[in-house]
Design a protein around this motif. Structure first.
Motif, PDB file in Angstrom:
ATOM      1  N   HIS A 184       0.860  -1.174   0.000  1.00  0.00           N
ATOM      2  CA  HIS A 184       0.000   0.000   0.000  1.00  0.00           C
ATOM      3  C   HIS A 184       0.898   1.226   0.000  1.00  0.00           C
ATOM      4  CE1 HIS A 184      -3.424   2.628   0.903  1.00  0.00           C
ATOM      5  NE2 HIS A 184      -2.602   3.275   1.711  1.00  0.00           N
ATOM      6  N   LYS A 185       0.425   2.287  -0.618  1.00  0.00           N
ATOM      7  CA  LYS A 185       1.145   3.556  -0.606  1.00  0.00           C
ATOM      8  C   LYS A 185       0.157   4.689  -0.513  1.00  0.00           C
ATOM      9  CE  LYS A 185       4.522   6.338  -3.155  1.00  0.00           C
ATOM     10  NZ  LYS A 185       5.310   6.467  -4.412  1.00  0.00           N
ATOM     11  N   SER A 186       0.362   5.571   0.430  1.00  0.00           N
ATOM     12  CA  SER A 186      -0.512   6.728   0.577  1.00  0.00           C
ATOM     13  C   SER A 186      -0.292   7.691  -0.579  1.00  0.00           C
ATOM     14  CB  SER A 186      -0.229   7.421   1.908  1.00  0.00           C
ATOM     15  OG  SER A 186      -1.109   8.507   2.107  1.00  0.00           O
ATOM     16  N   SER A 217      -4.506   5.108  -2.674  1.00  0.00           N
ATOM     17  CA  SER A 217      -4.969   6.010  -1.620  1.00  0.00           C
ATOM     18  C   SER A 217      -5.187   7.407  -2.208  1.00  0.00           C
ATOM     19  CB  SER A 217      -3.919   6.061  -0.504  1.00  0.00           C
ATOM     20  OG  SER A 217      -4.220   7.058   0.438  1.00  0.00           O
ATOM     21  N   TYR A 218      -6.452   7.801  -2.366  1.00  0.00           N
ATOM     22  CA  TYR A 218      -6.752   9.098  -2.962  1.00  0.00           C
ATOM     23  C   TYR A 218      -8.134   9.545  -2.507  1.00  0.00           C
ATOM     24  CZ  TYR A 218      -9.255   5.942  -6.100  1.00  0.00           C
ATOM     25  OH  TYR A 218     -10.081   4.962  -6.591  1.00  0.00           O
ATOM     26  N   HIS A 219      -8.340  10.861  -2.437  1.00  0.00           N
ATOM     27  CA  HIS A 219      -9.664  11.340  -2.063  1.00  0.00           C
ATOM     28  C   HIS A 219     -10.440  11.744  -3.306  1.00  0.00           C
ATOM     29  CE1 HIS A 219      -7.270  15.084  -2.039  1.00  0.00           C
ATOM     30  NE2 HIS A 219      -8.375  15.812  -2.019  1.00  0.00           N
ATOM     31  N   ILE A 220     -11.751  11.467  -3.290  1.00  0.00           N
ATOM     32  CA  ILE A 220     -12.603  11.755  -4.444  1.00  0.00           C
ATOM     33  C   ILE A 220     -13.431  13.014  -4.221  1.00  0.00           C
ATOM     34  CG2 ILE A 220     -12.677   9.351  -5.179  1.00  0.00           C
ATOM     35  CD1 ILE A 220     -15.533   9.214  -4.010  1.00  0.00           C
ATOM     36  N   ASN A 221     -13.546  13.457  -2.987  1.00  0.00           N
ATOM     37  CA  ASN A 221     -14.058  14.782  -2.645  1.00  0.00           C
ATOM     38  C   ASN A 221     -13.422  15.157  -1.318  1.00  0.00           C
ATOM     39  OD1 ASN A 221     -15.750  13.724  -0.469  1.00  0.00           O
ATOM     40  ND2 ASN A 221     -17.178  13.065  -2.075  1.00  0.00           N
ATOM     41  N   ASP A 222     -13.797  16.274  -0.740  1.00  0.00           N
ATOM     42  CA  ASP A 222     -13.060  16.736   0.443  1.00  0.00           C
ATOM     43  C   ASP A 222     -13.425  15.997   1.729  1.00  0.00           C
ATOM     44  OD1 ASP A 222     -15.552  17.792   0.814  1.00  0.00           O
ATOM     45  OD2 ASP A 222     -14.894  19.864   1.110  1.00  0.00           O
ATOM     46  N   LYS A 244     -11.604  15.423   7.487  1.00  0.00           N
ATOM     47  CA  LYS A 244     -10.684  15.564   6.361  1.00  0.00           C
ATOM     48  C   LYS A 244      -9.265  15.091   6.661  1.00  0.00           C
ATOM     49  CE  LYS A 244     -13.326  19.512   4.610  1.00  0.00           C
ATOM     50  NZ  LYS A 244     -13.287  20.882   4.083  1.00  0.00           N
ATOM     51  N   ARG A 245      -9.033  14.514   7.840  1.00  0.00           N
ATOM     52  CA  ARG A 245      -7.714  13.995   8.217  1.00  0.00           C
ATOM     53  C   ARG A 245      -7.862  12.539   8.612  1.00  0.00           C
ATOM     54  NH1 ARG A 245      -8.098  19.001  11.175  1.00  0.00           N
ATOM     55  NH2 ARG A 245      -8.950  17.736  12.873  1.00  0.00           N
ATOM     56  N   ILE A 246      -6.885  11.707   8.247  1.00  0.00           N
ATOM     57  CA  ILE A 246      -6.984  10.299   8.609  1.00  0.00           C
ATOM     58  C   ILE A 246      -5.606   9.659   8.732  1.00  0.00           C
ATOM     59  CG2 ILE A 246      -7.247   9.560   6.209  1.00  0.00           C
ATOM     60  CD1 ILE A 246      -9.060   7.307   7.189  1.00  0.00           C
ATOM     61  N   ARG A 247      -5.439   8.877   9.805  1.00  0.00           N
ATOM     62  CA  ARG A 247      -4.344   7.925   9.951  1.00  0.00           C
ATOM     63  C   ARG A 247      -4.962   6.535   9.887  1.00  0.00           C
ATOM     64  NH1 ARG A 247       1.430   8.924  10.511  1.00  0.00           N
ATOM     65  NH2 ARG A 247       1.685  11.070  11.228  1.00  0.00           N
ATOM     66  N   TYR A 248      -4.227   5.563   9.314  1.00  0.00           N
ATOM     67  CA  TYR A 248      -4.839   4.254   9.160  1.00  0.00           C
ATOM     68  C   TYR A 248      -3.779   3.158   9.058  1.00  0.00           C
ATOM     69  CZ  TYR A 248      -3.779   5.212   4.220  1.00  0.00           C
ATOM     70  OH  TYR A 248      -3.146   5.526   3.052  1.00  0.00           O
ATOM     71  N   LEU A 273       1.236   7.184  16.635  1.00  0.00           N
ATOM     72  CA  LEU A 273       0.551   7.160  15.358  1.00  0.00           C
ATOM     73  C   LEU A 273       1.492   7.389  14.181  1.00  0.00           C
ATOM     74  CD1 LEU A 273      -2.788   9.035  16.092  1.00  0.00           C
ATOM     75  CD2 LEU A 273      -2.237   6.617  16.298  1.00  0.00           C
ATOM     76  N   ASN A 274       2.745   7.683  14.447  1.00  0.00           N
ATOM     77  CA  ASN A 274       3.696   7.867  13.357  1.00  0.00           C
ATOM     78  C   ASN A 274       3.908   6.587  12.554  1.00  0.00           C
ATOM     79  OD1 ASN A 274       4.176  10.593  13.839  1.00  0.00           O
ATOM     80  ND2 ASN A 274       5.737  10.140  15.387  1.00  0.00           N
ATOM     81  N   PHE A 275       3.525   5.448  13.154  1.00  0.00           N
ATOM     82  CA  PHE A 275       3.659   4.181  12.447  1.00  0.00           C
ATOM     83  C   PHE A 275       2.516   3.961  11.457  1.00  0.00           C
ATOM     84  CE2 PHE A 275       6.496   3.510  15.965  1.00  0.00           C
ATOM     85  CZ  PHE A 275       7.486   2.684  15.464  1.00  0.00           C
ATOM     86  N   PHE A 276       1.445   4.708  11.598  1.00  0.00           N
ATOM     87  CA  PHE A 276       0.278   4.521  10.748  1.00  0.00           C
ATOM     88  C   PHE A 276       0.437   5.306   9.438  1.00  0.00           C
ATOM     89  CE2 PHE A 276      -1.251   2.772  14.536  1.00  0.00           C
ATOM     90  CZ  PHE A 276      -2.511   2.208  14.361  1.00  0.00           C
ATOM     91  N   PHE A 277      -0.196   4.789   8.380  1.00  0.00           N
ATOM     92  CA  PHE A 277      -0.243   5.555   7.142  1.00  0.00           C
ATOM     93  C   PHE A 277      -0.961   6.877   7.411  1.00  0.00           C
ATOM     94  CE2 PHE A 277       0.088   1.188   5.501  1.00  0.00           C
ATOM     95  CZ  PHE A 277       1.121   1.342   4.595  1.00  0.00           C
ATOM     96  N   ASN A 278      -0.552   7.904   6.672  1.00  0.00           N
ATOM     97  CA  ASN A 278      -1.071   9.237   6.952  1.00  0.00           C
ATOM     98  C   ASN A 278      -1.621   9.889   5.685  1.00  0.00           C
ATOM     99  OD1 ASN A 278      -1.650  11.569   8.383  1.00  0.00           O
ATOM    100  ND2 ASN A 278       0.411  12.414   8.192  1.00  0.00           N
ATOM    101  N   TYR A 279      -2.829  10.424   5.796  1.00  0.00           N
ATOM    102  CA  TYR A 279      -3.402  11.281   4.759  1.00  0.00           C
ATOM    103  C   TYR A 279      -3.748  12.580   5.476  1.00  0.00           C
ATOM    104  CZ  TYR A 279      -5.378  11.693   0.040  1.00  0.00           C
ATOM    105  OH  TYR A 279      -5.605  12.033  -1.274  1.00  0.00           O
ATOM    106  N   PRO A 280      -2.811  13.539   5.503  1.00  0.00           N
ATOM    107  CA  PRO A 280      -2.912  14.661   6.441  1.00  0.00           C
ATOM    108  C   PRO A 280      -4.149  15.536   6.281  1.00  0.00           C
ATOM    109  CG  PRO A 280      -0.703  14.483   5.548  1.00  0.00           C
ATOM    110  CD  PRO A 280      -1.560  13.556   4.745  1.00  0.00           C
ATOM    111  N   TYR A 281      -4.555  15.801   5.015  1.00  0.00           N
ATOM    112  CA  TYR A 281      -5.706  16.681   4.829  1.00  0.00           C
ATOM    113  C   TYR A 281      -6.223  16.527   3.407  1.00  0.00           C
ATOM    114  CZ  TYR A 281      -8.754  20.607   5.922  1.00  0.00           C
ATOM    115  OH  TYR A 281      -9.862  21.379   6.191  1.00  0.00           O
ATOM    116  N   MET A 282      -7.547  16.522   3.259  1.00  0.00           N
ATOM    117  CA  MET A 282      -8.172  16.360   1.946  1.00  0.00           C
ATOM    118  C   MET A 282      -8.595  17.724   1.418  1.00  0.00           C
ATOM    119  SD  MET A 282     -10.516  13.016   2.667  1.00  0.00           S
ATOM    120  CE  MET A 282      -9.880  11.711   3.729  1.00  0.00           C
ATOM    121  N   HIS A 283      -7.724  18.335   0.641  1.00  0.00           N
ATOM    122  CA  HIS A 283      -8.012  19.652   0.081  1.00  0.00           C
ATOM    123  C   HIS A 283      -8.865  19.529  -1.177  1.00  0.00           C
ATOM    124  CE1 HIS A 283      -5.304  21.997   2.629  1.00  0.00           C
ATOM    125  NE2 HIS A 283      -4.465  20.981   2.559  1.00  0.00           N
TER     126      HIS A 283
END
Length: 587
Positions: free
Chosen positions: A8-10, A15-20, A86-90, A121-131
């Motif tokens: 997996h790769k953020s 890993s992508y956002h389709i809206n905000d 709009k922020r997620i760690r996973y 949480l630094n070990f989790f994948f990060n999607y910092p913000y969905m602009h």
């Protein structure tokens, strides 16, 4: 558990956002290796305090992922998550068929207990913000467009004398047949009558060749095609019929006789345009030239960079302010003054990312509803992040269809290739891609399959019922032939007695089926890949026999044959003819 296969790769196709507020996540594992996958996720700033031990714990949620795709090597698990903050760690909790479980996150793997107990949480994948501004924001009209590609010199000639016979079946790229803008305008009702609502014109600006990819003046319509006013009239009449107009922007390179490059040839380092092109050493041109001797320099070590090894197409320098001001002015001019709807960018994968960003910004400043399409022949995700182009000419899908109808791949290989394509194409992009099976750069689809119209029809069924905007190359709809360039650029046949009327009506039906049944939120899926290929797309089922033998059918129930508008009882239909197909909707 095969750890080597897990991936997996953020911020990628995984890993992508389709809206905000909505994200798509995909995980790859080895085929048939993992029993279930649960995603562990949350906002990294949401914590709750345990009143007993006075410690804070991360407010983590979980959800089961769906096994969405499978190919010859891998399984792919998918989930769509709503993320109001709009922020997620996973991370991913994996359980195999032996009951072993592990957590997979950005730093590797961990025992479940350690992962769940950790507050790091630094070990989790990060999607910092969905602009929202990072999305493609492709104009909404694009996904509903059915394109018709026109090579102007060979489409329709209105009162434009030419020394060449319009009925020639052997043509050369230096032959001008007199097709013009008035001819295209005249044939707009025909284009509309078939069902097309977008036209893509290969280059129409002043140039020396018939194909016009060697631009001499980006602000002038080539005189062989007419005048700028003729083009304005064409756009006006097209818009009256609800037809969008896309121009071909040749911004990677100019023509040898462009005045800027001619100034460089004459004045070398002292030219005020010296930095507008990529000059390797001076003098820029160290050979005597005319049309023949320029062409004769192909594949030789000349002193300036070009498109491919074509000396009469010198490459623009995208770091030059002169180049930037000139080409961005061109981008805006045809939008502002002539109201075009889209730019197709020639050789877009050789234009710098930074300059592509500037093109999109300039175009959207002129009209927020402009569509930017690129000519990339490979998977093109680095170009489709929202900041450069809306879509590309979708050769990723094209090559799958070609290999299938060329009988180079089996049904199972088709299924695996289709899976690679669907996995590699984010869903916020797929509906805007420009799908094609013929163009001015490829042999015509009929010639590709040795004039076997059964296979031509299969190719068009896959084209029109795939997700993305389908395109037909002028003349394909009436059964024109043509091998590779230049033979694929024959003049359009307007003698209707020479048309394949059956196939033209078939194309009209496919367009109506697409408009009626296409579901943008679904995608094509292989249901069965034995001797007969069974696909699901939107609310339809496709049954395809892509072999030269009659095959058995194991289908029950009644279905509506949407192509012929009649109900078929498959308890009574036990075989399917060679290279035949059904487009069905369950009753």
């Amino acid at each position: 558990m095969n750890l080597y296969a897990i991936w997996h790769k953020s911020h990628s196709e995984y890993s992508y956002h389709i809206n905000d507020e909505t994200i798509h996540l995909l995980l790859r594992t080895a085929k048939n290796d993992i029993k279930e996958v649960t995603i562990l996720f949350g906002d990294p700033f949401y914590w709750t305090r345990d009143e007993k031990n006075k410690k804070y714990r991360w407010d983590m949620k979980d959800a089961k992922m769906e096994l969405k795709y499978q190919d010859e090597l891998f399984d792919y698990y998918f989930i769509e998550l709503k993320v109001p903050t709009k922020r997620i760690r996973y991370a991913f909790l994996l359980v195999d068929y032996e009951g072993k479980s592990l957590v997979y996150y950005s730093k590797g793997f961990s025992e479940v207990s350690k992962a769940l107990e950790s507050n790091n949480l630094n070990f989790f994948f990060n999607y910092p913000y969905m602009h929202e501004e990072d999305l493609n924001n492709t104009p909404s009209w694009v996904k509903d467009t059915i394109w018709y590609q026109i090579f102007p010199d060979r489409f329709c000639n209105v009162d434009n004398p030419s020394q060449h016979d319009w009925n020639n079946t052997y043509v050369r790229n230096n032959e001008v047949y007199g097709g013009n803008l008035k001819g295209i305008t005249k044939k707009l009702p025909y284009i509309k009558s078939v069902g097309f609502n977008g036209i893509y014109l290969t280059p129409i600006f002043k140039a020396n060749t018939a194909h016009k990819y060697d631009t001499v003046d980006y602000y002038q319509i080539d005189p062989s095609f007419g005048t700028n006013e003729d083009f304005k009239e064409l756009v006006k009449e097209a818009h009256k019929l609800g037809i969008k107009v896309m121009l071909d922007g040749v911004f990677n390179h100019a023509g040898f006789f462009h005045p800027y490059f001619q100034d460089v040839v004459k004045n070398n380092e002292n030219s005020k345009f010296a930095d507008a092109f990529v000059i390797k050493k001076w003098p820029a041109v160290d050979f005597d030239y005319d049309d023949y001797t320029i062409f004769a320099q192909s594949q030789k070590n000349i002193n300036y960079e070009t498109f491919a090894t074509t000396p009469y197409m010198p490459k623009w320098n995208f770091t030059s302010k002169t180049t930037e001001d000139y080409l961005l002015g061109v981008v805006k001019y045809w939008i502002d003054e002539y109201n075009i709807d889209a730019w197709r960018l020639d050789v877009s994968n050789e234009i710098s990312f930074e300059f592509l960003r500037k093109i999109k910004k300039a175009a959207r400043e002129s009209n927020p509803d402009i569509y930017i399409l690129g000519e990339n022949w490979d998977q093109a995700l680095p170009w489709l992040g929202g900041d450069q182009m809306d879509a590309v000419m979708n050769y990723f899908l094209t090559n799958i269809i070609w290999d299938f109808i060329d009988l180079k791949i089996t049904n199972i290989e088709f299924k695996n290739r289709l899976t690679h394509y669907l996995v590699g194409t984010p869903k916020n992009i797929i509906n805007n891609q420009y799908n094609l099976i013929s163009s001015h750069d490829t042999e015509r689809i009929k010639s590709r399959v040795d004039n076997d119209m059964r296979r031509v029809k299969i190719a068009h069924v896959l084209l029109f019922l795939s997700h993305g905007t389908p395109s037909v190359y002028y003349g394909d709809e009436i059964g024109m032939e043509g091998k590779q360039d230049p033979n694929n650029r024959r003049p359009m046949i307007w003698d209707e007695s020479k048309w394949d009327i059956d196939f033209l009506n078939f194309i009209k039906k496919l367009i109506k089926i697409r408009k009626k049944y296409h579901n943008y939120n679904s995608e094509m899926k292989v249901l069965s890949h034995g001797d007969v290929l069974v696909l699901k797309t939107s609310d339809l089922r496709l049954i395809i026999n892509n072999t030269d033998k009659e095959q058995k059918l194991s289908i029950d129930n009644k279905y509506l044959d949407v192509l012929n508008n009649k109900v078929l009882d498959f308890s009574e239909i036990k075989t399917i003819k060679p290279f035949d197909f059904y487009i069905l909707k369950k009753e």
